[in-house]
Design a protein around this motif. Structure first.
Motif, PDB file in Angstrom:
ATOM      1  N   LEU A   8       3.141  11.376 -13.525  1.00 15.01           N
ATOM      2  CA  LEU A   8       1.889  10.680 -13.238  1.00 15.01           C
ATOM      3  C   LEU A   8       2.159   9.635 -12.162  1.00 15.01           C
ATOM      4  CD1 LEU A   8       0.413  10.199 -16.827  1.00 15.01           C
ATOM      5  CD2 LEU A   8       0.123  12.104 -15.220  1.00 15.01           C
ATOM      6  N   ALA A   9       1.574   9.830 -10.983  1.00 17.36           N
ATOM      7  CA  ALA A   9       1.852   8.947  -9.845  1.00 17.36           C
ATOM      8  C   ALA A   9       0.597   8.701  -9.018  1.00 17.36           C
ATOM      9  CB  ALA A   9       2.938   9.562  -8.968  1.00 17.36           C
ATOM     10  N   ALA A  10      -0.567   8.716  -9.666  1.00 15.13           N
ATOM     11  CA  ALA A  10      -1.819   8.579  -8.922  1.00 15.13           C
ATOM     12  C   ALA A  10      -2.253   7.136  -8.742  1.00 15.13           C
ATOM     13  CB  ALA A  10      -2.930   9.357  -9.630  1.00 15.13           C
ATOM     14  N   GLY A  11      -1.899   6.269  -9.679  1.00 15.30           N
ATOM     15  CA  GLY A  11      -2.380   4.887  -9.661  1.00 15.30           C
ATOM     16  C   GLY A  11      -1.767   4.049  -8.561  1.00 15.30           C
ATOM     17  N   PRO A  12      -2.408   2.917  -8.226  1.00 18.45           N
ATOM     18  CA  PRO A  12      -1.940   2.075  -7.119  1.00 18.45           C
ATOM     19  C   PRO A  12      -0.790   1.148  -7.466  1.00 18.45           C
ATOM     20  CG  PRO A  12      -3.948   1.166  -8.042  1.00 18.45           C
ATOM     21  CD  PRO A  12      -3.706   2.470  -8.765  1.00 18.45           C
ATOM     22  N   GLY A  13      -0.447   0.988  -8.736  1.00 18.80           N
ATOM     23  CA  GLY A  13       0.620   0.047  -9.084  1.00 18.80           C
ATOM     24  C   GLY A  13       0.291  -1.366  -8.656  1.00 18.80           C
ATOM     25  N   SER A  14      -0.935  -1.782  -8.912  1.00 14.98           N
ATOM     26  CA  SER A  14      -1.444  -3.054  -8.392  1.00 14.98           C
ATOM     27  C   SER A  14      -0.760  -4.277  -9.002  1.00 14.98           C
ATOM     28  CB  SER A  14      -2.949  -3.143  -8.628  1.00 14.98           C
ATOM     29  OG  SER A  14      -3.253  -2.961 -10.005  1.00 14.98           O
ATOM     30  N   ARG A  15      -0.042  -4.128 -10.135  1.00 12.45           N
ATOM     31  CA  ARG A  15       0.615  -5.278 -10.763  1.00 12.45           C
ATOM     32  C   ARG A  15       1.943  -5.626 -10.086  1.00 12.45           C
ATOM     33  NH1 ARG A  15       2.437  -4.660 -15.801  1.00 12.45           N
ATOM     34  NH2 ARG A  15       2.502  -2.389 -15.653  1.00 12.45           N
ATOM     35  N   ASN A  16       2.407  -4.753  -9.190  1.00  7.99           N
ATOM     36  CA  ASN A  16       3.689  -4.992  -8.522  1.00  7.99           C
ATOM     37  C   ASN A  16       3.443  -5.155  -7.022  1.00  7.99           C
ATOM     38  OD1 ASN A  16       6.263  -4.799  -7.301  1.00  7.99           O
ATOM     39  ND2 ASN A  16       7.056  -3.729  -9.088  1.00  7.99           N
ATOM     40  N   ASN A  17       3.571  -6.374  -6.531  1.00  8.34           N
ATOM     41  CA  ASN A  17       3.324  -6.654  -5.124  1.00  8.34           C
ATOM     42  C   ASN A  17       4.379  -6.048  -4.209  1.00  8.34           C
ATOM     43  OD1 ASN A  17       0.872  -8.249  -5.169  1.00  8.34           O
ATOM     44  ND2 ASN A  17       2.066  -9.827  -6.203  1.00  8.34           N
ATOM     45  N   TYR A  18       5.548  -5.739  -4.757  1.00 10.12           N
ATOM     46  CA  TYR A  18       6.589  -5.124  -3.942  1.00 10.12           C
ATOM     47  C   TYR A  18       6.218  -3.684  -3.558  1.00 10.12           C
ATOM     48  CZ  TYR A  18       9.423  -9.142  -5.187  1.00 10.12           C
ATOM     49  OH  TYR A  18       9.888 -10.427  -5.345  1.00 10.12           O
ATOM     50  N   ALA A  19       5.279  -3.102  -4.302  1.00 11.82           N
ATOM     51  CA  ALA A  19       4.817  -1.750  -3.999  1.00 11.82           C
ATOM     52  C   ALA A  19       3.514  -1.755  -3.212  1.00 11.82           C
ATOM     53  CB  ALA A  19       4.629  -0.958  -5.296  1.00 11.82           C
TER      54      ALA A  19
END
Length: 535
Positions: A8-19
């Motif tokens: 599962l790799a669709a989400g933006p990962g918004s909680r990690n600013n390094y990403a």
């Protein structure tokens, strides 16, 4: 047995600013992408299905270069935000390709151990400190008896469960789905959680009847937030290269892979590699955001203690990197304008960037008991016109010890070259290369990685310290002589060195950024006034 993997790799990962400028699966840990650590524990003989949406092009490009051995099916997820979205929704989008037992994988995780096959139903669990962000399991005899999805500590205790036991059984996002038909039915019938997202827990509920076992994953680390990512680097990525915004470096197999969020950066780096020719490695693969080259065996200059090796390095580079090139009169005018832009315009912009990000005013400072004028006063003293009369050369652009590889036979290879000089890929100022080496012989990357520095700020009082590497200080003394003996202006090199510290301050993490800024002020002030620079 026949089975598949689903990531599962669709989400933006918004909680990690390094990403923020990349993808959460591409976060570097111990100089490998998170997804590479994960794939290293799996069997590439099985098909990999990946649910994608946010920055999916980056995953496609990276896997094509780093892991061509994998057969990958990308499934585009239509919705990653709003009511009904979430990991469960992403997983349902992949259903038609998962008509067999499968292993469920999580893209913002680090893993360094093998996983069981999905010949039984299992969930990967690990210990966490706080229950709210996680799905947790109450267990009995190694089996899930109760699913607690994102509950507070008070709610867990009120249900009569042991908080300590439940915190030791947090869902890692990794699971083996053997009874896949029951799983799909339950997931389809599941209701969104309180936050409106459809969670994987809705499907796991159906597996409890046939026995849903827990599988402890001691190496698992959560990379989902800034805090958990940084904690993971402290635990397993201590030798991690310094991470810059929009720029990652990976060591994958026998190749070095560079990522740039800006595709123009990638294209220009590749172009400059062609100009630098044998000074740098040959590019072996490239895409819009990545390029790769063979790993260069040898040791970095920071690891060298023999002064003869350093002197030989300078002599080897004298006819190439340290030899000026002749420009036409109109090109010389253009180059002088570029030097003025690169040194003055960029410096003022970067310093303002630091001030805005850190709420710093322009006032005098006391740095280690020494009064240092405010940055505006210092910049007014910089001889910008003189600095703009640079010496055009082949130009590396980030000529510092961590980018200089010395082979066993004493030959030199330069890595991590700069993409341009004020937008120009044809040439750059030799003085900038001299100054980049100068600055890194004083504040060295190994010292920063080991956190062997301190910064304490109280009002306008600044106390800072950092370890000075004895081998690099010896190199610095010889470098002073090399600069003078070749007819270059040592004071100009030192002034540019002070400006480099100030320029790179906003590009790095706290408190390293503070060390660079305040030491840069002190260094520039001393350089302008011909004072002793060290300690």
């Amino acid at each position: 047995m026949e089975f598949k993997y689903c990531l599962l790799a669709a989400g933006p990962g918004s909680r990690n600013n390094y990403a923020r400028d990349s993808h959460k699966a591409l976060l570097p840990v111990a100089n490998r992408a998170a997804i590479s650590h994960l794939l290293g524990q799996l069997d590439s003989a099985h098909e990999l299905v990946i649910a994608v949406n946010h920055r999916q092009e980056l995953l496609r490009e990276y896997l094509a270069i780093a892991h061509p051995e994998w057969s990958v099916r990308f499934v585009e997820v239509e919705r990653i935000n709003g009511e009904g979205s979430g990991p469960g929704f992403s997983l349902l989008a992949c259903r038609e390709y998962l008509d067999a037992p499968f292993v469920l994988l999580n893209s913002d995780s680090y893993l360094a151990e093998s996983l069981p096959d999905p010949d039984h139903n299992w969930v990967g669990v690990a210990s966490v400190k706080s229950p709210e962000p996680y799905c947790l399991f109450a267990t009995s005899g190694g089996r899930v008896s109760y699913i607690l999805d994102k509950r507070s500590a008070g709610e867990i205790v009120a249900l009569g469960e042991s908080l300590k036991q439940v915190l030791g059984s947090a869902f890692t996002g990794l699971a083996g789905i053997c009874d896949y038909q029951s799983f799909w039915r339950s997931l389809e019938e599941g209701e969104p959680a309180a936050n409106g997202e459809l969670q994987v827990a809705a499907g796991l509920t159906a597996l409890q009847a046939n026995g849903l076992q827990t599988h402890s994953l001691s190496s698992w680390r959560d990379l989902g937030s800034d805090d958990t990512y940084l904690a993971s680097l402290q635990q397993v990525g201590r030798e991690q290269f310094l991470i810059k915004p929009g720029e990652f470096v990976y060591l994958e197999g026998s190749q070095v892979i560079k990522f740039y969020a800006d595709p123009v950066m990638t294209a220009r780096r590749v172009e400059r590699a062609e100009r630098l020719k044998t000074l740098v490695p040959k590019i072996s693969a490239q895409s819009d955001h990545f390029y790769a080259y063979p790993y260069q065996p040898g040791c970095l200059l920071t690891e060298v203690s023999n002064i003869e090796v350093f002197n030989n390095l300078l002599e080897q580079l004298r006819p190439t990197l340290f030899t000026s090139i002749t420009l036409e009169p109109e090109q010389q005018v253009e180059f002088s304008d570029q030097c003025r832009t690169f040194y003055e315009t960029k410096s003022r912009r970067r310093i303002e960037q630091y001030h805005q990000a850190n709420g710093v005013g322009d006032n005098d400072w006391w740095v280690n008991g020494e009064v240092v004028p405010g940055v505006a006063t210092l910049l007014d003293q910089v001889p910008w016109e003189s600095l703009s009369q640079g010496v055009p050369g082949l130009f590396h652009g980030d000529f510092q010890p961590e980018n200089i590889v010395i082979s066993d036979d004493g030959n030199t290879t330069l890595i991590d070259w700069r993409q341009d000089f004020a937008g120009d890929t044809r040439w750059g100022d030799i003085y900038y290369d001299l100054s980049k080496l100068y600055h890194a012989l004083i504040i060295s990357a190994p010292v920063i990685r080991a956190n062997n520095y301190t910064v304490e700020i109280k009002g306008e009082q600044v106390e800072l310290s950092f370890q000075l590497k004895s081998n690099l200080l010896e190199f610095l003394r010889h470098f002073d002589r090399f600069i003078i003996n070749n007819g270059w202006d040592l004071k100009r090199v030192r002034i540019l060195t002070g400006l480099i510290y100030l320029n790179i301050a906003p590009l790095h993490h706290h408190p390293y950024s503070e060390l660079l800024y305040y030491y840069g002020l002190r260094f520039l002030n001393r350089a302008l006034n011909d004072r002793e620079l060290l300690p």
